[in-house]
Write a protein that holds these residues in place. Structure first.
Motif, PDB file in Angstrom:
ATOM      1  N   UNK A   1       0.824  -1.213   0.000  1.00  0.00           N
ATOM      2  CA  UNK A   1       0.000   0.000   0.000  1.00  0.00           C
ATOM      3  C   UNK A   1       0.859   1.265   0.000  1.00  0.00           C
ATOM      4  N   UNK A   2       1.780   1.363   0.924  1.00  0.00           N
ATOM      5  CA  UNK A   2       2.545   2.607   1.110  1.00  0.00           C
ATOM      6  C   UNK A   2       3.343   3.012  -0.136  1.00  0.00           C
ATOM      7  N   UNK A   3       4.131   2.121  -0.754  1.00  0.00           N
ATOM      8  CA  UNK A   3       4.896   2.545  -1.934  1.00  0.00           C
ATOM      9  C   UNK A   3       4.021   3.048  -3.076  1.00  0.00           C
ATOM     10  N   UNK A   4       2.839   2.481  -3.228  1.00  0.00           N
ATOM     11  CA  UNK A   4       1.962   2.871  -4.329  1.00  0.00           C
ATOM     12  C   UNK A   4       1.275   4.212  -4.039  1.00  0.00           C
ATOM     13  N   UNK A   5       0.976   4.463  -2.769  1.00  0.00           N
ATOM     14  CA  UNK A   5       0.455   5.788  -2.393  1.00  0.00           C
ATOM     15  C   UNK A   5       1.519   6.842  -2.653  1.00  0.00           C
ATOM     16  N   UNK A   6       2.759   6.545  -2.234  1.00  0.00           N
ATOM     17  CA  UNK A   6       3.859   7.499  -2.415  1.00  0.00           C
ATOM     18  C   UNK A   6       4.115   7.768  -3.900  1.00  0.00           C
ATOM     19  N   UNK A   7       4.047   6.720  -4.713  1.00  0.00           N
ATOM     20  CA  UNK A   7       4.297   6.883  -6.153  1.00  0.00           C
ATOM     21  C   UNK A   7       3.207   7.706  -6.822  1.00  0.00           C
ATOM     22  N   UNK A   8       1.964   7.504  -6.396  1.00  0.00           N
ATOM     23  CA  UNK A   8       0.840   8.190  -7.034  1.00  0.00           C
ATOM     24  C   UNK A   8       0.632   9.608  -6.513  1.00  0.00           C
ATOM     25  N   UNK A   9       0.820   9.786  -5.205  1.00  0.00           N
ATOM     26  CA  UNK A   9       0.450  11.070  -4.583  1.00  0.00           C
ATOM     27  C   UNK A   9       1.611  11.807  -3.921  1.00  0.00           C
TER      28      UNK A   9
END
Length: 512
Positions: free
Chosen positions: A193-201
């Protein structure tokens, strides 16, 4: 007929257990955001190296351990509802604070305070004094980790206290295992979850979104939690079930209060070998778990070139493997029930078995030459062994100390574990930077011999990767650094077990 309407007990206590589970899940998610974002986002923005990250994680361990000494007394003073609310409020504030460290760095160094996250990054990039950027940003992140640690230290004492309020003795271990599973679920959910949130937002939003989960939880806690004897959702039958140990516990309190309620002081606890055995066991092994938790994402990045999204699946698999730790609660019971051993002897025999599994870490780095899945699986098995070990070492305190001393001795062990965690995180960061700089070779020539300027300058993060791309034969010294730390982690448990056994060779209950 009306008199039979409440003969069937309600099961509201399990709703409370679910709330405790989610609190623990959020707890672990919040502490993992940093480890899953620093390599890809924080390092290039703030120019950190491994030593800087090691300092931040090491100090978090100290802050958390120190706070554990006082968290239980704070929860008792505030009582369960208010105490838990304060704990999760403080750690959620700490989690969100991380997101604003970039803006604060921009404000302190350039005077630009009222900016967006992107504008803050741009402002920081104009500062020519890299050392000042590093020292300022690291200090701000350390402060955010301090707030996070103070709040997170309250989770376990508050959850244990709630469990004691809502469950009879025979169900407490099961209820505890359910809410404590939130630690593993949090560790599992973090890399997916965290890496994908960071990449997107952006990395800042990863801290804000995950940190905000705590505030959502607070709303449920405010409306759902009350003491069971005044809760409308707990009927008379369920209350009777919850309070079935009431007379026994009252008698126990009276017996232990026969000395006017005198409690063990820290000084008195240190008189016993049992205290030193527990503290040494925690000192040697807690840091191993924290190393795996905080450094495995960096390991996959430094050694295998994975970014945080690429490492999501390996990390998820790693933490799935740690679920094998459930055997940690079954094995000592087998030794006690089937072989007739006393609780301490059964626990120590189980811990000796668990202490051998981390030796597999000696093969992690060599095995990684064939596939990164080999160290991932090995670290997962070692992590499972640690969790099984940890469940039993905590229980040795209850085996040998009276109730009035358990919290104090546990606090001493927590502090010792924090010191061990500080040392391994701090030394790991320093060792990885040293080995990367001093033991790396390019076409068989030491890096510092080929590029003397790096004797006084930091090596850019992507410099070695660029050399590899250009066709140079590079042997990165950081691999040796990881091999050294993996070797320390491998033998830590057997050393801990040997010293514990030497200090307390046989079962001896403290009755003072």
């Amino acid at each position: 007929m009306a008199q039979n309407t409440e003969t069937k007990a309600t099961n509201f206590r399990w709703s409370i257990c679910v709330l405790l589970f989610f609190a623990t899940t959020i707890n672990y998610l919040d502490r993992q955001v940093l480890s899953l974002t620093w390599k890809d986002y924080l390092q290039p923005e703030f120019h950190w190296d491994n030593n800087d990250y090691g300092n931040i994680t090491a100090l978090f361990s100290i802050f958390y351990a120190g706070s554990m000494l006082f968290a239980g007394k704070f929860i008792d003073f505030m009582d369960t509802k208010k105490g838990f609310l304060w704990a999760i409020f403080i750690w959620s504030i700490g989690a969100v604070l991380h997101a604003f460290c970039g803006i604060a760095t921009s404000g302190l160094l350039t005077g630009r305070w009222f900016v967006t996250f992107a504008e803050a990054k741009e402002a920081i990039s104009t500062v020519n004094n890299v050392s000042l950027v590093i020292s300022t940003s690291v200090t701000l992140f350390i402060f955010a980790r301090l707030v996070l640690a103070i709040g997170e230290a309250g989770n376990f004492p508050a959850a244990i206290k709630t469990t004691a309020e809502y469950f009879p003795k025979k169900d407490r271990a099961f209820a505890t295992s359910i809410f404590n599973a939130g630690a593993t679920v949090g560790a599992l959910a973090a890399p997916v979850s965290i890496p994908f949130i960071a990449k997107a937002l952006g990395w800042e939003m990863a801290f804000i979104i995950i940190g905000a989960l705590g505030f959502v939880w607070m709303g449920f806690w405010i409306f759902y939690y009350k003491k069971p004897h005044v809760h409308k959702k707990v009927n008379a039958s369920e209350l009777a079930y919850i309070q079935q140990d009431k007379d026994e516990e009252a008698d126990s309190l009276n017996l232990e209060g026969g000395d006017n309620g005198k409690k063990f002081t820290l000084k008195e606890c240190f008189k016993y070998r049992q205290t030193w055995a527990f503290a040494f066991g925690k000192f040697m092994t807690d840091g191993v778990w924290w190393f795996y938790l905080f450094w495995t994402p960096a390991y996959l990045s430094s050694v295998y070139g994975m970014d945080s999204t690429q490492s999501a699946l390996p990390l998820f698999v790693l933490y799935v493997i740690t679920l094998l730790a459930i055997i940690g609660g079954w094995l000592p019971r087998y030794f006690v029930d089937k072989l007739g051993l006393n609780p301490y002897a059964g626990r120590m025999r189980a811990m000796l078995i668990f202490a051998f599994f981390p030796l597999l870490a000696l093969l992690a780095q060599p095995g990684g030459n064939y596939s990164y899945w080999i160290p991932v699986i090995i670290i997962g098995v070692a992590g499972a062994a640690h969790q099984a070990w940890s469940a039993n070492i905590f229980s040795t305190v209850g085996d040998m100390f009276p109730k009035k001393a358990i919290a104090t001795v546990t606090g001493i062990g927590g502090m010792a574990g924090g010191i061990g965690s500080f040392l391994i995180n701090k030394s790991s960061g320093a060792l990885f930077d040293f080995s990367h700089k001093n033991w790396t070779t390019i076409d068989g020539v030491p890096l510092l011999e080929k590029y003397p300027k790096f004797n006084t300058e930091r090596i850019p993060e992507d410099f070695v990767n660029q050399l590899k791309t250009s066709g140079a034969i590079v042997s990165d010294g950081i691999n040796t650094g990881y091999m050294i730390i993996f070797s320390v982690c491998a033998v830590a448990y057997l050393i801990a077990w040997g010293v514990m056994k030497a200090l307390v060779p046989t079962y001896k209950v403290i009755k003072d």
